[in-house]
Each structure stands twice: as C-alpha cells, then as structure tokens.
Design an enzyme around this catalytic site. Sequence first.
Site, short mmCIF file in Angstrom:
data_model
loop_
_atom_site.label_atom_id
_atom_site.label_comp_id
_atom_site.label_asym_id
_atom_site.label_seq_id
_atom_site.Cartn_x
_atom_site.Cartn_y
_atom_site.Cartn_z
CB ILE A 63 -0.95 0.01 1.22
CG1 ILE A 63 -1.91 1.20 1.13
CG2 ILE A 63 -0.22 -0.03 2.53
CD1 ILE A 63 -3.02 1.16 2.20
CB SER A 64 1.20 4.07 -2.35
OG SER A 64 1.43 3.36 -3.53
CD GLN A 65 6.15 8.05 1.76
OE1 GLN A 65 6.86 7.51 0.90
NE2 GLN A 65 6.54 9.09 2.44
#
Length: 215
Positions: A63-65
């Site tokens: 899950i992206s920053q």
Amino acid sequence: MIDTFKHQGLRRNLIATLKTKGIENQAVLDAIMKVPRHFFMDSAFLNFAYEDKAFPIGADQTISQPYTVAFQTDLLDVRAGMKILEIGTGSGYQTAVLTNLGCKVFSVERQKTLHKKAVQMLSKLNSTAKLFYGDGYKGLPSFAPFDRVLITCGAPYIPEDLIDQLKPGGILVIPIGDGDDQIMTRIVKKADGGLEKTTHGVFRFVPMLQNRQTS
C-alpha cells in the site's frame, strides 16, 4: 470495520504531516482525510496505518505511502466527474481517494488475490469504482477514452496503449524506470497527439510486470 475518533485524529495528524511535505491541494487532503487507510491494511500493520510509510499487502505488493498517493493525485489535477483509468488497484486505497474526489474510476489489477480483496473492501464502502483483473499494459480499451490515467507501479516505459486511451488534453501520471527507483513523470496529451512531459522527482514503486497475470 470501525473508524474511531482515534483513527480520525491520527488521520488529522497525517494530513498535517503531508502539509509539511508540501501537499497544498485541499481537495486531495480532504479526500485522504475521508478514507480510513486502516481498512486497507493487513492486521499486522494496523497500529501503523497512519504513519507516512508504505506497508506490505501481500503478493509482494505494498500500500503506497500516503505522501505518494497525495503527490500523484495532485499531479493528476482531477475534477469531479472525470473518468480515470488506474493501473494497479493494489489494496484499493488510491482508488478510494480518487472516488472521494468525485471521479469515475476504472481500475486494473494483475494480482488476482489483491483484485478480489479490493473488490470486497470497496464494495463494503459502497464505492462506485469499477475493478478489473487483467494486464495493466493493455488498459481498458472498451471503456476508453479517459480524462486521466494513473499508474501506481514502476513502469520501464510508457505503454502506448495507455496513451491511445487518453483523451486529447488528458493527463497521464507514471513512475518510469526499471530499477529500484523511478522518475515520477506527468504527460499531457496535446490536441495534435503530441506529448508534453515533465518530471517530478524520484520515487520507489513495485514493478509493473508485462504480459503477466497471477492467481
């Protein structure tokens, strides 16, 4: 799925962090404030859901920053009602942010396990996003053209099919590079079909794999 006052307070702290990192687009910040990021994370990482970091979500994906989500969304320059093609559904978190901006989102994921999980989660949130299992390099020609195209994985080059599916005047945001790091690139498709490219710093994404779908 419970979104407590504590979670909401942690999101407010996250928004403050994003502002210190240069995110000024209030509509983007408001959308991130509305989306409970902890809903999209594995239980082992729930206590860290509102840290500005990427975390594993299975299938060798992350899950992206939140900063990256905000940055890419800002570069897209979206408005309510726009039709957006997202390549790399992942957990569905970025998808949820875009739908909270009032966009019509069509999202493609090549990992079947992640696709199924995202379908279940976004359904629980009554999301209007349309999710597809398939090869992101090919896009969704039957639903084209799109106002915007967002790639949320590192691509070694710009897929021509995705440019073809972008409206004249549309914007594509893509991290380009086949190593550990990619250059965030914003591409505007001009009326004559020409491309206007600008670069926006170095980021790190999982790779976008070609001609491959996984179960």
